[in-house]
Design an enzyme around this catalytic site. Structure first.
Site, PDB file in Angstrom:
ATOM      1  N   TYR A 140      -3.387   0.109  10.061  1.00 18.15           N
ATOM      2  CA  TYR A 140      -3.227  -0.283   8.641  1.00 18.15           C
ATOM      3  C   TYR A 140      -1.808   0.018   8.173  1.00 18.15           C
ATOM      4  O   TYR A 140      -1.156  -0.822   7.539  1.00 18.15           O
ATOM      5  CB  TYR A 140      -4.248   0.477   7.814  1.00 18.15           C
ATOM      6  N   SER A 156       0.847  -1.213   0.000  1.00 13.75           N
ATOM      7  CA  SER A 156       0.000   0.000   0.000  1.00 13.75           C
ATOM      8  C   SER A 156       0.872   1.249   0.000  1.00 13.75           C
ATOM      9  O   SER A 156       2.062   1.182   0.315  1.00 13.75           O
ATOM     10  CB  SER A 156      -0.869  -0.011   1.271  1.00 13.75           C
TER      11      SER A 156
HETATM   12  P1  NAP Z   1     -11.928  -4.850  -0.373  1.00 16.67           P
HETATM   13  O1  NAP Z   1     -12.843  -4.471  -1.471  1.00 16.67           O
HETATM   14  O2  NAP Z   1     -12.268  -4.450   1.020  1.00 16.67           O
HETATM   15  O3  NAP Z   1     -11.638  -6.424  -0.445  1.00 16.67           O
HETATM   16  C1  NAP Z   1     -10.888  -7.016   0.557  1.00 16.67           C
HETATM   17  C2  NAP Z   1     -11.143  -8.498   0.467  1.00 16.67           C
HETATM   18  O4  NAP Z   1     -10.425  -9.162   1.507  1.00 16.67           O
HETATM   19  C3  NAP Z   1     -12.619  -8.853   0.646  1.00 16.67           C
HETATM   20  O5  NAP Z   1     -12.991  -9.810  -0.306  1.00 16.67           O
HETATM   21  C4  NAP Z   1     -12.653  -9.440   2.042  1.00 16.67           C
HETATM   22  O6  NAP Z   1     -13.654 -10.402   2.244  1.00 16.67           O
HETATM   23  C5  NAP Z   1     -11.300 -10.122   2.098  1.00 16.67           C
HETATM   24  N1  NAP Z   1     -10.917 -10.435   3.479  1.00 16.67           N
HETATM   25  C6  NAP Z   1     -10.815  -9.597   4.518  1.00 16.67           C
HETATM   26  N2  NAP Z   1     -10.467 -10.271   5.629  1.00 16.67           N
HETATM   27  C7  NAP Z   1     -10.380 -11.581   5.276  1.00 16.67           C
HETATM   28  C8  NAP Z   1     -10.078 -12.781   5.973  1.00 16.67           C
HETATM   29  N3  NAP Z   1      -9.805 -12.767   7.281  1.00 16.67           N
HETATM   30  N4  NAP Z   1     -10.078 -13.945   5.297  1.00 16.67           N
HETATM   31  C9  NAP Z   1     -10.376 -13.970   3.979  1.00 16.67           C
HETATM   32  N5  NAP Z   1     -10.671 -12.871   3.238  1.00 16.67           N
HETATM   33  C10 NAP Z   1     -10.673 -11.698   3.903  1.00 16.67           C
HETATM   34  O7  NAP Z   1     -10.484  -4.230  -0.626  1.00 16.67           O
HETATM   35  P2  NAP Z   1      -9.638  -3.890  -1.924  1.00 16.67           P
HETATM   36  O8  NAP Z   1      -9.637  -2.412  -2.104  1.00 16.67           O
HETATM   37  O9  NAP Z   1      -9.974  -4.793  -3.066  1.00 16.67           O
HETATM   38  O10 NAP Z   1      -8.200  -4.269  -1.336  1.00 16.67           O
HETATM   39  C11 NAP Z   1      -7.616  -5.507  -1.551  1.00 16.67           C
HETATM   40  C12 NAP Z   1      -6.219  -5.399  -0.975  1.00 16.67           C
HETATM   41  O11 NAP Z   1      -5.554  -4.270  -1.558  1.00 16.67           O
HETATM   42  C13 NAP Z   1      -6.202  -5.158   0.530  1.00 16.67           C
HETATM   43  O12 NAP Z   1      -5.091  -5.822   1.099  1.00 16.67           O
HETATM   44  C14 NAP Z   1      -5.988  -3.641   0.643  1.00 16.67           C
HETATM   45  O13 NAP Z   1      -5.375  -3.284   1.871  1.00 16.67           O
HETATM   46  C15 NAP Z   1      -5.080  -3.410  -0.509  1.00 16.67           C
HETATM   47  N6  NAP Z   1      -5.019  -2.051  -1.044  1.00 16.67           N
HETATM   48  C16 NAP Z   1      -6.163  -1.419  -1.436  1.00 16.67           C
HETATM   49  C17 NAP Z   1      -6.039  -0.143  -2.009  1.00 16.67           C
HETATM   50  C18 NAP Z   1      -7.231   0.636  -2.483  1.00 16.67           C
HETATM   51  O14 NAP Z   1      -7.074   1.852  -2.737  1.00 16.67           O
HETATM   52  N7  NAP Z   1      -8.393   0.038  -2.621  1.00 16.67           N
HETATM   53  C19 NAP Z   1      -4.776   0.440  -2.172  1.00 16.67           C
HETATM   54  C20 NAP Z   1      -3.659  -0.249  -1.711  1.00 16.67           C
HETATM   55  C21 NAP Z   1      -3.795  -1.507  -1.165  1.00 16.67           C
HETATM   56  P3  NAP Z   1     -15.079  -9.964   2.867  1.00 16.67           P
HETATM   57  O15 NAP Z   1     -15.867  -9.558   1.670  1.00 16.67           O
HETATM   58  O16 NAP Z   1     -15.568 -11.201   3.552  1.00 16.67           O
HETATM   59  O17 NAP Z   1     -14.824  -8.821   3.822  1.00 16.67           O
HETATM   60  C1  GCO Z   2      -6.826   5.369   3.202  1.00 13.68           C
HETATM   61  C2  GCO Z   2      -6.971   4.426   2.043  1.00 13.68           C
HETATM   62  C3  GCO Z   2      -5.617   3.865   1.672  1.00 13.68           C
HETATM   63  C4  GCO Z   2      -5.768   2.930   0.503  1.00 13.68           C
HETATM   64  C5  GCO Z   2      -4.478   2.330   0.097  1.00 13.68           C
HETATM   65  C6  GCO Z   2      -3.530   3.355  -0.420  1.00 13.68           C
HETATM   66  O1  GCO Z   2      -7.734   5.394   4.053  1.00 13.68           O
HETATM   67  O2  GCO Z   2      -5.818   6.093   3.211  1.00 13.68           O
HETATM   68  O3  GCO Z   2      -7.871   3.385   2.335  1.00 13.68           O
HETATM   69  O4  GCO Z   2      -5.053   3.218   2.766  1.00 13.68           O
HETATM   70  O5  GCO Z   2      -6.608   1.885   0.810  1.00 13.68           O
HETATM   71  O6  GCO Z   2      -3.922   1.528   1.073  1.00 13.68           O
HETATM   72  O7  GCO Z   2      -2.432   2.673  -0.993  1.00 13.68           O
END
Ligand code: NAP
Ligand code: GCO
Length: 262
Positions: free
Chosen positions: A160, A147
């Site tokens: 986080y 992230s």
């Molecule tokens: P999301 O829409 O919240 O999806 C997260 C997924 O993880 C959901 O399917 C959730 O399942 C699953 N999960 C959570 N806890 C779990 C557990 N204990 N066992 C199995 N599955 C679990 O998030 P996203 O934005 O796609 O993010 C995916 C990854 O990218 C995360 O690691 C997040 O931190 C990272 N990320 C996101 C962003 C962003 O801007 N969106 C940026 C950087 C990194 P449920 O549906 O059951 O909750």
């Molecule tokens: C926040 C956002 C970020 C993104 C992502 C950025 O609240 O700042 O959720 O944490 O999810 O991780 O890379």
């Protein structure tokens, strides 16, 4: 030699955790379009059924499993089920994650632990479950979804950021410990991506939207599909000498001080 062949994932088995939607879903689809057989896990039956249907609609015949990645016994059971039903896992993407946006002084230790448990410890658990078979096979790819918060802090995301910072170092340590066995472990660091996780930040009138656009040279939020190509690269032979690297897919955020006057 056709250089594009080094990006092929034909014959490979990939597990993407928490991938019923969002970034994990897009990464899994990308790996499938490069030739991999993809497996994913979710925590809830309804998400499993919907996920399989959504993959089918995307033209991907994905294998779905119920597994909470924080539960070691569920993880080892899922991995052995995949090895029996599909094959040895060649590619692991530790994608499952949550965020809790709470000012530190208001955050309970329980909330902090839950975020670290899912966003950091679970990646250790799943990696530990897949590495033994990778060692036997003589190769493997592990991709941890990091992230911006692996590098930067901001208000309300202490747990986080601690977890994602730790995940960056876990990535480097797995790379250090298993690189000699032809296992590459790298991170992929999405910027701000349009998924359910960031939906609260993109609500009408939320100041964060203008803020993040002023911090992003690409002047847009990322989409989950922006992660497909980088993930295929890190999962393929093309990255066999890339190890312990965090590939940021952020539109330039980490390179940019921010738009003047914003
Ligand atoms: P999301 O829409 O919240 O999806 C997260 C997924 O993880 C959901 O399917 C959730 O399942 C699953 N999960 C959570 N806890 C779990 C557990 N204990 N066992 C199995 N599955 C679990 O998030 P996203 O934005 O796609 O993010 C995916 C990854 O990218 C995360 O690691 C997040 O931190 C990272 N990320 C996101 C962003 C962003 O801007 N969106 C940026 C950087 C990194 P449920 O549906 O059951 O909750
Ligand atoms: C926040 C956002 C970020 C993104 C992502 C950025 O609240 O700042 O959720 O944490 O999810 O991780 O890379």
């Amino acid at each position: 030699m056709n250089i594009l062949n080094t990006f092929s994932l034909e014959g490979k088995v990939a597990l993407v955790t928490g991938a019923s939607h969002g970034i994990g879903f897009a990464i899994a689809c990308g790996l499938a379009k490069a030739g991999a057989t993809v497996c994913f896990n979710v925590r809830r039956q309804e998400a499993l059924e919907k996920g399989i249907a959504d993959y089918k609609e995307a033209g991907v015949n994905a294998y779905g499993y119920l597994c909470d990645v924080t539960k070691e016994e569920q993880v080892t059971a899922m991995v052995s089920q995949i090895e029996n039903e599909v094959g040895i896992i060649d590619i692991l993407v530790n994608n499952a994650g949550i965020i809790k946006r709470i000012p530190m002084l208001d955050m309970s230790a329980e909330d902090f632990r839950e975020v670290v448990d899912i966003d950091l410890t679970a990646s250790f658990i799943v990696a530990k479950a897949v590495i033994p078979a990778m060692l036997k096979k003589g190769h493997g790819k592990i991709i941890n979804v990091c992230s911006m918060m692996s590098e930067l802090g901001r208000e309300t995301v202490s747990a986080y950021a601690a977890a994602k910072g730790g995940l960056k170092m876990l990535t480097k340590n797995i790379a250090s410990e298993y690189g000699q066995y032809n296992i590459q472990c790298n991170g992929i660091g999405p910027g701000y991506i349009e998924t359910p996780q960031t939906a609260p930040l993109r609500e009408e009138g939320h100041p964060f939207n203008k803020f993040i656009l002023s911090k992003t040279p690409a002047a847009r939020w990322g989409t989950a599909n922006d992660l497909m190509g980088p993930a295929v690269f890190l999962a393929s032979d093309a990255s066999d000498f890339v190890n312990g690297h965090i590939l940021y897919v952020d539109g330039g955020i980490l390179a940019y001080i921010g738009k003047q006057g914003e």
